[in-house]
Enzyme design. Structure first.
Site: not given
Ligand code: MIG
Length: 754
Positions: A387, A390, A458
């Site tokens: 997770d 980025e 999300d």
């Protein structure tokens, strides 16, 4: 601003595998990778090493070309590239001379300071599909996109950019197809005629080279095959990872995790996977466990195993700044972290507070990261969820000057998540030996399919998010990502019971079937919706498990030719305008013969477009004619799903997890068609890499429309199928044609349906 437009060719040189053309502005290099794949690189820094995170193939040697005063022509069996010399412009044609894609004569390739842009001719009927995880419509004509991997929490159905970067699109015009992969990890831009009077499309990046692979195969499926040849294909996933997955941010303790798993078994709801989100850690320190809430990780994982559950744990890249924390101390001592330009370790705030970020572009750092997974594998964890890669930091704005080794973030940000995931994959694969790890990542770049599944981040508990989410899944399929998922139910907010039912029923046909929710939302496990709704949810999850032989075979296809499991109708029907109609654009073919029409939870009658051919409603076998729209019932316990005439769908009995073998019967469903059809059935042990050494069971199943014969060719491979009986279940053949049962072995099986 300093601008330069690519000018005239001054010199042409032939090398073993490429030619170079010199101009005042840049060096052009051209390689042939395969008959339908030509690479063009226009660089202002010709001496820089030529590297790619995505491409795993080498160019062909012995490039051939012809040259006269006005142009250079490279011809392969499948593609022609004509390069005009004054000025240097690149145009691609089919072997019989039809234009596939041409540089715009005025702008061509140009530099605006460091930014490099290519303007190309836009054809009147041209459509664009691809770019992976991008909001907007299936046909991207008239829109503009940016690639800059972003933690897009609270995103809407219009937000751009999102988490991932796939600078690869497919153009469709004049009944022709082509693909263009712009292999550049800088911030990049794609403009499909949004801004240029319908004359030009363009793409470019803030830095780096104009470096693209032109794919000239005809047919979208062939382009996907070539693209995934170039950038790699997925491995067979662990079978358990395609079962039902239950997640939540977070189950806060070992007891809670175990309690959830037990409930599935109590309620006879099949499931295979349970997740530990960030709260299993001690203060969000990666590779640690919270010893109060998770005092005995191995004990927990063992108990879960005894319930036939596998455990997946999350990891984030941010390493907490804290002396005495192993990863921090080692990383600092060995200079493994991203830095400021003066060499100090860069700091940003994420979950653990102040953090450093591993430089995943360095092989030694990758090794170090990967080896640390013993903290999770020793207790028995087999799945790893990458997770925040980025990478994300509170406030988002990591300075462009942050350095990963000698590269600036601006150049490589879009590949960071992929390199982190690669490190996780390599490391856990090494530790787990012959066992397949399951890998999930949020950020990605081209080639990620080689080692990980992705999910779309999300999303929100709304009908529009459910529908656009399906479009993301379908679009990811176009860029080689077959193993994809969305947070079912919607991460943010609380779904209505209707939305939960609908989304769960769509999940049956989403490659990764995962229920997930944000902290603070209402619990949403299947039993949270009342007895009646739970029964509907159970039925859908049971159906997923019944379909696993079909789905697993579909993944086999992805591993062999790159075709995704969830296929936008545009793959097969490029000339059918209805496929691009916003009313039908979310529909997809799951595997190769099941058509799924996502429908809002508020609509109990749906408008469905069935392409050319004959179709049957899955479940009722009601026949429908293709090439037209139909209004069909869409109650919450029956999503509109159709099977193509001639469809071959192998299924199994309901099992509670992939650890169970079921009743030993392979239920082979066949729907009557007027044309012959085939299906490649594939099975292996689902957990080891023995399949790579021939331990699989694979055979072609054929249906012959005219004679009504069904054959299963002699099985290949040394794996013994878990099935011992074959039950052939005919659909649409009329009452006279009955089910047939025969012994299932490796030899040729022939069944007469008439
Ligand atoms: O800042 O780990 O997208 O799936 O549950 C939020 C907690 C961090 C974002 C992920 C989400 C996950 C959550 N994470």
């Amino acid at each position: 601003m300093q601008t330069q437009v690519l000018g005239n060719a001054q010199q042409v040189n032939q090398h073993n595998d490429h030619i170079t053309i010199q101009t005042t502005q840049a060096t052009a290099k051209i390689w042939v990778y395969a008959p339908a794949i030509i690479r063009v690189n226009l660089t202002q820094t010709p001496d820089k090493p030529d590297t790619s995170f995505a491409v795993i193939q080498q160019p062909e040697s012995g490039i051939q070309f012809s040259e006269d005063d006005s142009e250079i022509v490279i011809t392969t069996d499948a593609l022609t590239l004509r390069v005009s010399k004054a000025p240097l412009r690149f145009s691609f044609y089919t072997p019989d001379g039809q234009a596939l894609s041409e540089d715009d004569a005025r702008f061509g390739v140009n530099w605006q300071n460091e930014r490099v842009v290519n303007y190309r001719k836009l054809y009147a009927d041209e459509k664009f599909i691809g770019l992976g995880e991008k909001t907007g419509d299936l046909n991207r004509r008239g829109t503009h996109y940016v690639n800059w991997n972003t933690d897009a929490s609270k995103h809407t159905i219009h937000t751009d950019p999102l988490y991932k970067t796939f600078p690869f699109f497919i153009g469709l015009h004049s009944g022709l197809t082509y693909g263009l992969f712009f292999d550049n990890t800088n911030k990049s831009y794609f403009d499909f005629g949004a801004t240029t009077d319908d004359e030009m499309s363009w793409f470019g990046a803030d830095g780096g080279d104009m470096n693209y692979y032109f794919l000239g195969a005809q047919g979208v499926a062939n382009i996907i095959k070539d693209y995934t040849w170039l950038t790699g294909r997925m491995e067979m996933p662990p079978l358990w990872s395609i079962g039902y997955q239950q997640c939540r941010y977070s189950y806060m303790s070992a007891d809670e995790v175990l309690g959830i798993a037990e409930k599935f078994r109590e309620h006879n709801i099949p499931a295979d996977v349970i997740y530990c989100d960030i709260d299993y850690m001690d203060n969000y320190k990666i590779f640690t466990w919270n010893d109060e809430a998770f005092p005995d990780p191995k004990g927990l994982v063992d108990k879960l195993k005894a319930l036939d559950f596998r455990t997946v744990c999350i990891v984030d890249p941010g390493i907490k700044v804290e002396e005495g924390y192993k990863q921090y101390d080692e990383g600092v001592a060995k200079n493994y972290f991203a830095t400021y330009t003066n060499g100090d370790n860069y700091v940003a705030n994420v979950w653990p507070g102040r953090c450093h970020f591993p430089n995943f572009f360095d092989d030694e750092v990758k090794e170090w990261w990967g080896a640390a997974f013993t903290a999770l594998t020793e207790p028995g964890v087999e799945g790893f969820w990458n997770d925040m890669n980025e990478p994300a930091a509170w406030g988002q704005n990591i300075p462009y000057l942050v350095k990963f080794g000698d590269r600036y973030m601006a150049e490589v940000r879009n590949a960071y998540g992929m390199e982190m995931t690669k490190a996780t994959y390599n490391g856990t694969r090494k530790i787990l030996g012959n066992k397949r790890p399951f890998m999930l990542t949020r950020a990605a770049y081209c080639g990620t399919q080689r080692f990980s599944a992705v999910w779309t981040g999300d999303n929100t508990a709304s009908d529009e998010h459910m529908l656009y989410g399906q479009r993301l899944v379908n679009s990811l399929g176009l860029v080689g990502m077959s193993f994809t998922g969305v947070d079912i139910g919607g991460y943010t907010g609380n779904p209505t019971p209707e939305l939960m039912l609908r989304w769960n029923s769509l999940g049956v046909y989403i490659p990764m079937y995962r229920n997930h929710a944000e902290i603070g939302t209402a619990m949403r496990e299947p039993w949270e919706w009342g007895e009646e709704n739970m029964a509907i949810i159970r039925k859908d999850i049971e159906l997923r498990y019944q379909l696993l032989p079909y789905i697993y075979s579909g993944f086999y296809e992805s591993s062999q030719n790159g075709l995704p499991l969830s296929r936008t109708l545009a793959i097969e029907h490029i000339q059918d305008e209805n496929v691009f109609d916003v009313r039908y654009q979310n529909q997809f073919i799951f595997g190769n013969s099941i058509l799924v029409a996502p429908v809002e939870s508020t609509k109990l009658i749906a408008e469905v477009y069935l392409p050319e051919g004959e179709w049957y409603r899955f479940g009722s076998d009601k026949a429908y004619e293709g090439g037209m729209a139909h209004s069909v019932p869409a109650p919450l316990n029956d999503l509109p799903v159709f099977v193509k005439a001639g469809g071959i769908v192998p299924m199994q009995s309901v099992i509670q997890s992939t650890n169970e073998t079921g009743d030993g019967i392979l239920y082979l469903h066949i729907w009557k068609g007027s044309e012959d059809s085939t299906f490649v059935y594939y099975e292996d042990d689902g957990v080891t890499y023995d399949n790579e050494r021939g331990v699989f069971h694979k055979r072609e199943i054929s249906y012959y429309a005219e004679t009504g014969k069904v054959t299963l060719a002699v099985a290949e491979g040394s794996y013994t199928s878990k099935f011992n009986t074959l039950k052939l279940i005919p659909h649409g053949f009329g009452k006279a044609v009955k089910e047939k049962e025969v012994t299932y072995g490796i030899g040729l099986i022939e069944i007469d349906l008439k």
